[in-house]
Scaffold this active site. Structure first.
Site, PDB file in Angstrom:
ATOM      1  N   ASP A 202       0.890  -1.156   0.000  1.00 13.49           N
ATOM      2  CA  ASP A 202       0.000   0.000   0.000  1.00 13.49           C
ATOM      3  C   ASP A 202       0.929   1.207   0.000  1.00 13.49           C
ATOM      4  OD1 ASP A 202      -1.614   2.132   0.520  1.00 13.49           O
ATOM      5  OD2 ASP A 202      -2.764   1.167   2.104  1.00 13.49           O
ATOM      6  N   HIS A 203       1.063   1.839  -1.154  1.00 14.28           N
ATOM      7  CA  HIS A 203       2.123   2.858  -1.278  1.00 14.28           C
ATOM      8  C   HIS A 203       1.946   3.994  -0.282  1.00 14.28           C
ATOM      9  CE1 HIS A 203      -0.922   4.847  -3.794  1.00 14.28           C
ATOM     10  NE2 HIS A 203      -0.319   5.949  -3.431  1.00 14.28           N
ATOM     11  N   HIS A 265      -5.962   2.569   2.363  1.00 14.11           N
ATOM     12  CA  HIS A 265      -5.165   3.717   2.819  1.00 14.11           C
ATOM     13  C   HIS A 265      -5.655   4.260   4.161  1.00 14.11           C
ATOM     14  CE1 HIS A 265      -3.509   3.560  -1.078  1.00 14.11           C
ATOM     15  NE2 HIS A 265      -4.328   4.379  -1.697  1.00 14.11           N
TER      16      HIS A 265
END
Lengths: 515, 385
Positions: A202-203, A265
């Site tokens: 999950d960047h 996120h």
């Protein structure tokens, strides 16, 4: 004299793990795709410039496109020239390009995996790579199963219980589109890989400011004593995007804001903000604490969804003075789409620390600006000495953690205005990354790729956390699915969301922050 | 940055002059774009010997504060400085960030004579910003511990002293002095040569890894190293690190000529050496080239076979801004690691972010000290840069 441990490498002592990644090959599934060109290859190039890649390293693009090593290098060069945070120099490119290779293949074809294996086995001895590999699945979610089993059945996965050679697999979000499908993906992954070989990326967690949440909370003694329901009134998490769906409409129609932003996120962000202190920085300790937090989220029962969640779609409006189309007018969006582009939620965490503290979450597209922040609003002082006019109460203290842009944090406090009267005025103590540290930060993908190469899973999602977040989201999805509503509340593009979201927070006597 | 005698001010006016500079910058911003921010992560003192070096320091400050915003105090010891007074000069370095903010860092210069070091130190004490780390960058080519009273005047104000051994004229004496000073003080000391060696340490650690060349580290018996002018301290420190990590102790050092040095090391008691393992000494030869940059140019490490594992060697060359490794095994491709030339101020800026002492560096200089001690006195005297 110290006893030298020659079965380990005594020369690595004192060099940070991040400076000594182990020799390996990175195979990018979808190597000729957009993610590879925009993010992965530029990130690898920047890691190479910093000398952070192993000296024994190779990158192999693997995709159906008919490229050669040479044309893949051209593709990579163009990606670096366009998207790298640092410009390309010929000497550095020559060195980097010598590590890039391409293998054409069909993800569904066993022969392609055999050819990939043969290629890797030919390349790796030349680089002194002992067969350790990182596979990056930069592919649509529908191909995950195929590729995972292809790797496994093709004999491309090293045994999980041996340190070398290692195999690690990076999987992009989304992991499933609901709880059953997420479980199915995890089952497939775990049929072929051990959990410690899996890196669900999950960047968002690679952003410096997100990582700084832990540093801020647990590296300073002044915040943690206040970090509980005794002192905190409520928390607001905002992740606003200025753009509409644009070219992502095809994907977005099947996802919506809840799946696209909240399930991953925002819940990850919330878990860092609210988790209990870890006893060490080891990956599984941190991940255990994050999971604990997700498991403490109070379930929203289907019949309560309308009281705790608002969904909406953007309608036509204006963005910075320009006409902006409504969601249903966007290309590749159904004219009767009920996909939400905005979500607001009221969340409670049922544990000792957060009992009774509402967490308000809002995320949406086509909002006035791009901004992500977490704002912690503290309770009022117990006895009011100043500004006793109840129509104009003192502004509460707010600690705002700005994730992007203008990364940093600010603390709003009350200060006496100069002059003979005692008048309190809100002022901000502001810390800004750019002003303080000046230098460019590495991109999130640089940090995350390096973490995989060195085997640090701290910033990646574990199967249980993925499923816990879907488990919490699922009743909301079910309720919306079951409602059969043909029209969602709307908000004009370029505004902060629908009135229903204002009512959600207003019902508790609060208001969304003006950002 | 030319300045006339009239540009200098009395040190008591420094704060007032800085306030005036800030007011001017702020005034220029009014009606314009953005805001002005005074950016300070540290107090950085830069000690300079002489006018030319003070000007050199001044030219390095903009890049230094770009990477590490700080209040910078240039401390210039001027040999022919008239009288006992300390003269001051102030300015600010501003740059605009992408969001329009004007970021400014303060630059203060003090000029003084040898007899006024304590007087200058009192000025510095009054100018350090509270609650910020303070460091001293010793730009002078004199080893700090051999500088006497002037070093003693400023060193107590620094939590970290950053110096550069490259260019030292008498490395054995300087190494001994620095290690002695470090042992008797709690101040963190850091040699920029150690930072220059990081790419070397990284490529050696990776190319000699037991997974790649099993057993090679235990069987090293010869090292040859070539360096450019002024780079002997760099070579010395690298060998000190290798010796410390591999458990070697220096037994003998000989300076054969001004440009060639040899050491003999004895192996320690590594686990694989236990039970009478490997008795061979390690022979090290260091050659100085008379031309070129102050770098380690080449290195060759050779190890013997032991019946199970073959003999082998690895060659390393600094080419362009890469260090390249050429293995003796023809099946292996060469590898490389970037070793870009860094400006001094960039290295200092990077080091300022590392405030804790580096235990490995301390171990390495301890072996460097031992290497200096085994060097025969007459031999040491023949060493030149």
């Amino acid at each position: 004299m110290n006893d030298i441990q020659f079965d380990e490498n005594p020369l690595t002592s004192g060099l940070a793990d991040k400076l000594l990644p182990q020799a390996c090959t990175m195979v990018i599934f979808g190597g000729a795709g957009d993610l590879s060109r925009r993010k992965l290859i530029p990130a690898l190039y920047n890691l190479a410039l910093d000398g952070l890649l192993p000296t024994q390293f190779a990158v192999v693009g693997f995709a159906v496109d008919a490229l050669t090593d040479e044309s893949f290098r051209e593709f990579a060069r163009e990606g670096i020239e366009t998207f790298s945070r640092r410009s390309l120099s010929e000497e550095d490119w020559e060195d980097f390009a010598g590590h890039l290779f391409y293998q054409q293949g069909n993800f569904s074809d066993a022969a392609s995996y055999a050819a990939l294996k043969a290629r890797l086995e030919a390349l790796e001895p030349q680089f002194g790579i002992p067969g350790s590999r990182v596979y990056y699945l930069a592919i649509p979610p529908s191909f995950i199963d195929t590729c995972v089993f292809g790797l496994h059945d093709g004999g491309l996965v090293a045994p999980a219980d041996q340190p070398l050679p290692f195999t690690r697999l990076i999987v992009e979000k989304p992991i499933g589109r609901d709880l059953p499908s997420a479980r199915a993906v995890n089952r497939s992954l775990k049929a072929c890989f051990a959990e410690h070989q899996l890196y669900r990326i999950d960047h968002y967690l690679g952003k410096e400011t997100v990582q700084n949440i832990l540093a801020m909370r647990f590296g300073n003694s002044i915040f943690e004593p206040l970090w509980n329901s005794k002192y905190i009134d409520h928390v607001q998490i905002t992740v606003a995007e200025a753009e509409g769906v644009g070219t992502r409409a095809g994907y977005y129609e099947t996802a919506g804001a809840l799946r696209d932003m909240v399930q991953n996120h925002i819940l990850q962000l919330l878990s860092l903000i609210a988790m209990e202190p870890p006893w060490s920085m080891r990956a599984d300790v941190i991940r255990d604490r994050r999971l604990d937090l997700l498991q403490c989220l109070r379930p929203i029962r289907s019949r309560d969804v309308d009281r705790h969640a608002v969904r909406a779609q953007y309608a036509s409006g204006f963005y910075r003075g320009k006409n902006a189309p409504g969601y249903r007018r966007e290309e590749r969006v159904a004219a009767d789409s009920t996909t939400e582009t905005y979500v607001a939620l009221r969340v409670f965490i049922d544990n000792w620390r957060w009992a009774g503290v509402p967490i308000y979450i809002r995320t949406g597209k086509a909002m006035p600006k791009r901004v992500s922040e977490v704002a912690v609003q503290f309770k009022a002082v117990p006895h009011m000495l100043f500004n006793t006019d109840t129509d104009h109460p003192l502004e509460p203290n707010v600690l705002a953690l700005r994730i992007q842009p203008d990364e940093g944090m600010s603390l709003r406090i009350g200060s006496k205005l100069p002059g003979p009267k005692v008048r309190i005025y809100p002022v901000k103590m502001d810390f800004r990354y750019g002003s303080t540290f000046g230098d460019q930060s590495p991109e999130a993908y640089e940090r995350l790729l390096l973490d995989v190469i060195v085997g640090d899973a701290t910033l990646f999602m574990r199967d249980d956390a993925v499923e816990a977040s879907w488990q919490w989201i699922q009743p909301i999805l079910d309720a919306w699915e079951a409602s059969g509503e043909r029209w969602l509340p709307e908000y004009p593009a370029g505004t902060w969301g629908p009135v229903e979201a204002d009512r959600l927070i207003d019902a508790d006597g609060h208001a969304w922050r003006q950002l | 940055m030319d300045r006339s005698p009239d540009d200098y001010i009395d040190p008591v006016q420094i704060e007032r002059e800085l306030a005036a500079i800030w007011a001017t910058i702020d005034g220029q911003q009014k009606g314009g774009r953005g805001t002005v921010t005074r950016a300070s992560m540290s107090n950085v003192m830069i000690f300079c010997d002489g006018e030319a070096q003070a000007l050199d320091a001044a030219n390095r400050i903009p890049l230094l504060v770009q990477h590490h915003p700080a209040r910078v105090l240039v401390l210039a010891l001027i040999a022919d400085h008239p009288g006992d007074d300390v003269r001051a000069w102030v300015t600010a370095h501003c740059r605009r960030t992408s969001d329009g903010t004007q970021l400014c860092a303060e630059h203060i210069e003090l000029r003084f004579g040898a007899s006024s070091a304590e007087r200058a130190a009192s000025v510095v004490r009054s100018l350090l910003i509270a609650d910020l780390p303070s460091a001293m960058w010793w730009l002078s080519p004199r080893p700090p511990a051999l500088a006497g009273a002037v070093f003693d005047a400023f060193a107590p104000m620094a939590e970290q002293i950053i110096y550069d051994s490259v260019g030292w004229s008498d490395p054995p004496r300087a190494v001994l002095a620095m290690t002695r000073w470090a042992k008797s003080h709690r101040t963190v000391i850091f040699n920029l040569a150690w930072r220059r060696l990081k790419p070397w340490r990284r490529i050696l650690a990776q190319s000699l890894a037991p997974t790649l060349v099993p057993g090679a580290l235990q069987r090293i018996d010869a090292i040859e190293l070539r360096h450019g002018p002024h780079a002997l301290p760099l070579a010395w420190l690298l060998l000190g690190w290798l010796a410390c990590r591999l458990g070697w102790q220096p037994r003998q050092g000989i300076a054969k000529t001004g440009d060639q040095l040899t050491w003999q090391f004895e192996r320690g008691t590594g686990r694989s050496n236990a039970g009478g393992g490997n008795p061979r000494p390690i022979q090290i030869k260091v050659h100085r080239d008379n031309e070129g940059a102050a770098l380690i140019d080449q290195m060759r490490i050779a190890w013997h076979g032991d019946g199970e594992q073959p003999a082998g060697s690895a060659d390393y060359r600094h080419e362009g801004h890469y260090i390249r490794h050429f293995p003796s095994d023809p099946a292996l491709l060469p590898s490389s690691i970037p070793a870009p030339e860094q400006r001094l101020e960039q290295m200092v800026a990077a080091q300022l972010a590392h405030r804790a002492g580096d235990a490995l560096f301390t171990d390495a200089i301890a072996i460097s000290e031992a290497m200096a001690k085994v060097m025969k006195a007459k031999d040491a005297a023949t060493l030149s840069q």
